[in-house]
Write an enzyme that holds these catalytic residues in place. Structure first.
Site, PDB file in Angstrom:
ATOM      1  N   TRP A   6     -26.587  -8.826  20.593  1.00  0.00           N
ATOM      2  CA  TRP A   6     -25.815  -9.214  21.771  1.00  0.00           C
ATOM      3  C   TRP A   6     -26.521  -8.902  23.086  1.00  0.00           C
ATOM      4  O   TRP A   6     -26.147  -9.437  24.122  1.00  0.00           O
ATOM      5  CB  TRP A   6     -24.450  -8.516  21.771  1.00  0.00           C
ATOM      6  N   ASN A   7     -27.527  -8.023  23.078  1.00  0.00           N
ATOM      7  CA  ASN A   7     -28.097  -7.616  24.363  1.00  0.00           C
ATOM      8  C   ASN A   7     -28.987  -8.683  24.997  1.00  0.00           C
ATOM      9  O   ASN A   7     -29.105  -8.759  26.219  1.00  0.00           O
ATOM     10  CB  ASN A   7     -28.839  -6.277  24.238  1.00  0.00           C
ATOM     11  N   LYS A  56     -27.007 -16.280  12.477  1.00  0.00           N
ATOM     12  CA  LYS A  56     -25.829 -15.426  12.663  1.00  0.00           C
ATOM     13  C   LYS A  56     -26.006 -14.665  13.977  1.00  0.00           C
ATOM     14  O   LYS A  56     -26.730 -13.678  14.051  1.00  0.00           O
ATOM     15  CB  LYS A  56     -25.692 -14.443  11.497  1.00  0.00           C
ATOM     16  N   ALA A 104     -24.663 -12.304  17.280  1.00  0.00           N
ATOM     17  CA  ALA A 104     -23.775 -11.152  17.404  1.00  0.00           C
ATOM     18  C   ALA A 104     -22.349 -11.621  17.681  1.00  0.00           C
ATOM     19  O   ALA A 104     -22.122 -12.605  18.390  1.00  0.00           O
ATOM     20  CB  ALA A 104     -24.252 -10.244  18.537  1.00  0.00           C
ATOM     21  N   SER A 105     -21.390 -10.892  17.132  1.00  0.00           N
ATOM     22  CA  SER A 105     -19.987 -11.255  17.300  1.00  0.00           C
ATOM     23  C   SER A 105     -19.550 -11.193  18.755  1.00  0.00           C
ATOM     24  O   SER A 105     -18.630 -11.911  19.172  1.00  0.00           O
ATOM     25  CB  SER A 105     -19.108 -10.329  16.454  1.00  0.00           C
ATOM     26  N   GLY A 137     -32.080  -5.543  15.772  1.00  0.00           N
ATOM     27  CA  GLY A 137     -30.920  -4.667  15.859  1.00  0.00           C
ATOM     28  C   GLY A 137     -31.291  -3.235  15.554  1.00  0.00           C
ATOM     29  O   GLY A 137     -32.447  -2.831  15.690  1.00  0.00           O
ATOM     30  N   SER A 138     -30.330  -2.478  15.088  1.00  0.00           N
ATOM     31  CA  SER A 138     -30.529  -1.048  14.887  1.00  0.00           C
ATOM     32  C   SER A 138     -31.398  -0.764  13.668  1.00  0.00           C
ATOM     33  O   SER A 138     -31.447  -1.544  12.709  1.00  0.00           O
ATOM     34  CB  SER A 138     -29.178  -0.346  14.713  1.00  0.00           C
ATOM     35  N   GLU A 162     -37.145  -6.257  13.933  1.00  0.00           N
ATOM     36  CA  GLU A 162     -37.391  -5.642  15.241  1.00  0.00           C
ATOM     37  C   GLU A 162     -36.233  -4.681  15.472  1.00  0.00           C
ATOM     38  O   GLU A 162     -35.105  -5.105  15.736  1.00  0.00           O
ATOM     39  CB  GLU A 162     -37.465  -6.712  16.327  1.00  0.00           C
ATOM     40  N   LEU A 163     -36.508  -3.389  15.344  1.00  0.00           N
ATOM     41  CA  LEU A 163     -35.456  -2.378  15.256  1.00  0.00           C
ATOM     42  C   LEU A 163     -35.406  -1.502  16.511  1.00  0.00           C
ATOM     43  O   LEU A 163     -35.824  -1.913  17.574  1.00  0.00           O
ATOM     44  CB  LEU A 163     -35.670  -1.554  13.985  1.00  0.00           C
ATOM     45  N   CYS A 173     -34.007  -2.599  23.857  1.00  0.00           N
ATOM     46  CA  CYS A 173     -34.711  -1.782  22.862  1.00  0.00           C
ATOM     47  C   CYS A 173     -36.026  -1.225  23.395  1.00  0.00           C
ATOM     48  O   CYS A 173     -36.567  -0.273  22.825  1.00  0.00           O
ATOM     49  CB  CYS A 173     -34.964  -2.591  21.595  1.00  0.00           C
ATOM     50  N   GLU A 186     -31.558   6.854  20.326  1.00  0.00           N
ATOM     51  CA  GLU A 186     -31.624   5.687  21.204  1.00  0.00           C
ATOM     52  C   GLU A 186     -30.332   5.629  22.023  1.00  0.00           C
ATOM     53  O   GLU A 186     -29.239   5.649  21.473  1.00  0.00           O
ATOM     54  CB  GLU A 186     -31.801   4.408  20.385  1.00  0.00           C
TER      55      GLU A 186
END
Length: 484
Positions: free
Chosen positions: A154-155, A178, A180-181, A231-232, A253-254, A287, A386
């Protein structure tokens, strides 16, 4: 002002916009006001399975198109995104919260990936290998992986989509996306652009809704050969474990915990401005933003003074407003996490140089004051976890070796930055920092033409540059015997 219908179908399968098979819906809220913008489809594993099957049926036709034809479609998508940039940026700000000028910058970045991979589609070369045996001819050809499951955050709800979808399409892959919600509306805008640009039915499919069910369906369906995820680190590890049974390819990409080192010979004004820009862009929800700042003791007082003055001058508010420097955090949980890190640091002896609390300038929205903490220690949460929020911790150092050691003391390895005018130091420090991305007097390294990705627990694989398209292909080696 953009308005939405009360319900927007957000599932796109085989060239058709649909509601979820379950008929479920979910609201999309503006984090700056808490207002409901609209409702979208809440899909699940049934919709995902249908999308995967559509992508599977379309993959042969898409892969058989000439690279030039795929390139032309991507170039048309780039043009359409440029033409519709104002609208998409406004939609992005409304559902994500970042200031409109930042959103416009993201749309420009998102478009750049469409342009870059429109060009790279024509340059996915194979290889001819000189044979040691006279009766053989050896070659290597790249071929598309097949169906790609793309899971985006979402960012950066626009650029993270095109950074994955564009190289996938350029390579000849089909995609199930998919998003982000929290930010489905930007994804809808981008898929509509791809549709209008001429992407054939089934080549790009969109499923919004239940993250766990959609993710599991992508992981466990044999037709999906690559999962690309931003994401995370925690979720990335889950994807690695669950994809092992089918030995799927992964591009991850975490998380990150980027250090910035300010050496005494740096331009302090520039270093302070860029440190602030890195940390508080997107309210610290990136990130690769600054998470730890190491300042040489010789300039500690001066740098802290300059930085705090700049931070205190920042203006908070709705991203659609004029002269807003920082918008809201994405949700209440993000605000709570930031405040917990501040309270932990203060309890362990840190000084709040500015900020340090929820913003009281409005009774709506998820806002936190841009915060500078000084005299932090390594046992504080803010120095290990983080943050994904507007906290900037400062710590002093006395030597180059000490700074490098402190910067490398993290399980993450995505991005690191330092400021210096010394050329020799630039080379030494860049080579010794254990990070996939290094910025020297620069905190905005992400561009379409360069590889982006981390090491250690910050991920595997690269996005961007000519390197990025190779995540979406398999190399096929051909050995041919001939008569001499």
């Amino acid at each position: 002002m953009i308005t939405f219908d009360n319900y927007v179908p957000s599932i796109y399968i085989n060239g058709r916009w649909k509601s979820a098979s379950s008929r479920k819906k979910t609201p999309v809220r503006n984090p700056a006001t808490w207002d409901i913008l609209t409702h979208v489809s809440y899909g699940d594993e049934v919709d995902t399975k249908n999308a995967i099957e559509a992508a599977g049926e379309a993959k042969e036709g898409w892969a058989s198109l000439s690279p030039r034809k795929r390139s032309n479609i991507l170039y048309r998508a780039y043009q359409l995104m440029e033409e519709n940039a104002e609208r998409i940026a406004a939609v992005l700000t409304m559902e994500q919260g970042k200031p409109l000028r930042e959103a416009k910058g993201e749309i420009k970045s998102a478009a750049s990936f469409l342009l870059w991979y429109a060009e790279e589609a024509n340059r996915l070369y194979g290889e001819w290998i000189p044979s040691s045996i006279e009766s053989k001819r050896l070659s290597v050809i790249p071929q598309p992986v097949g169906v790609v499951g793309a899971i985006t955050p979402w960012n950066f709800p626009a650029s993270m989509i095109t950074r994955k979808v564009a190289p996938a399409l350029a390579a000849g892959c089909t995609v199930v996306l998919k998003p982000a919600s929290e930010t489905p509306l930007t994804a809808i805008e981008i898929v509509k652009i791809l549709e209008k640009a001429g992407v054939p039915d089934g080549v790009v499919n969109l499923v919004t809704g239940n993250s766990a069910k959609i993710g599991d369906a992508l992981l466990h369906h044999e037709a999906v050969r690559l999962i690309t995820f931003t994401g995370s680190t925690e979720v990335g590890k889950h994807l690695m474990r669950e994809s092992a049974d089918q030995v799927k390819k992964l591009s991850l990409e975490l998380g990150g915990h980027a250090p910035i080192i300010i050496f005494a010979d740096a331009d302090l004004e520039k270093a302070a401005e860029m440190t602030l820009a890195s940390k508080f862009r997107n309210s610290g929800q990136t990130c690769i933003c600054a998470n730890r700042v190491y300042v040489e003791d010789k300039i500690w007082d001066n740098f802290k003074k300059v930085l705090v003055e700049k931070v205190e001058a920042m203006r908070l508010g709705d991203g659609l407003g004029d002269d807003v420097d920082m918008g809201p955090l994405i949700n209440e949980g993000a605000t709570e996490k930031v405040h917990e890190q501040v309270k932990d640091a203060v309890a362990k002896g840190a000084e709040v140089a500015c900020g340090g609390n929820i913003w009281e300038g409005t009774d709506k929205g998820h806002y936190y004051l841009p915060t500078v903490l000084s005299d932090v220690r390594n046992d504080m949460l803010v120095m290990k976890e983080e943050t994904f929020g507007p906290i900037l911790p400062l710590q002093s150092f006395t030597s180059e070796e000490e700074a490098i050691r402190a910067a490398n003391d993290s399980e993450y390895g995505l991005a690191a930055y330092f400021f210096t005018k010394n050329l020799d130091r630039s080379v030494r420090v860049a080579e010794k920092l254990d990070y996939g991305i290094i910025g020297i007097n620069d905190v905005f390294p992400a561009v379409a033409e360069a590889p982006f990705g981390g090491i250690k627990q910050s991920g595997i694989g690269k996005e961007g540059g000519h390197h990025g398209i190779h995540e979406y292909v398999e190399l096929k080696y051909i050995s041919m015997g001939i008569e001499n």
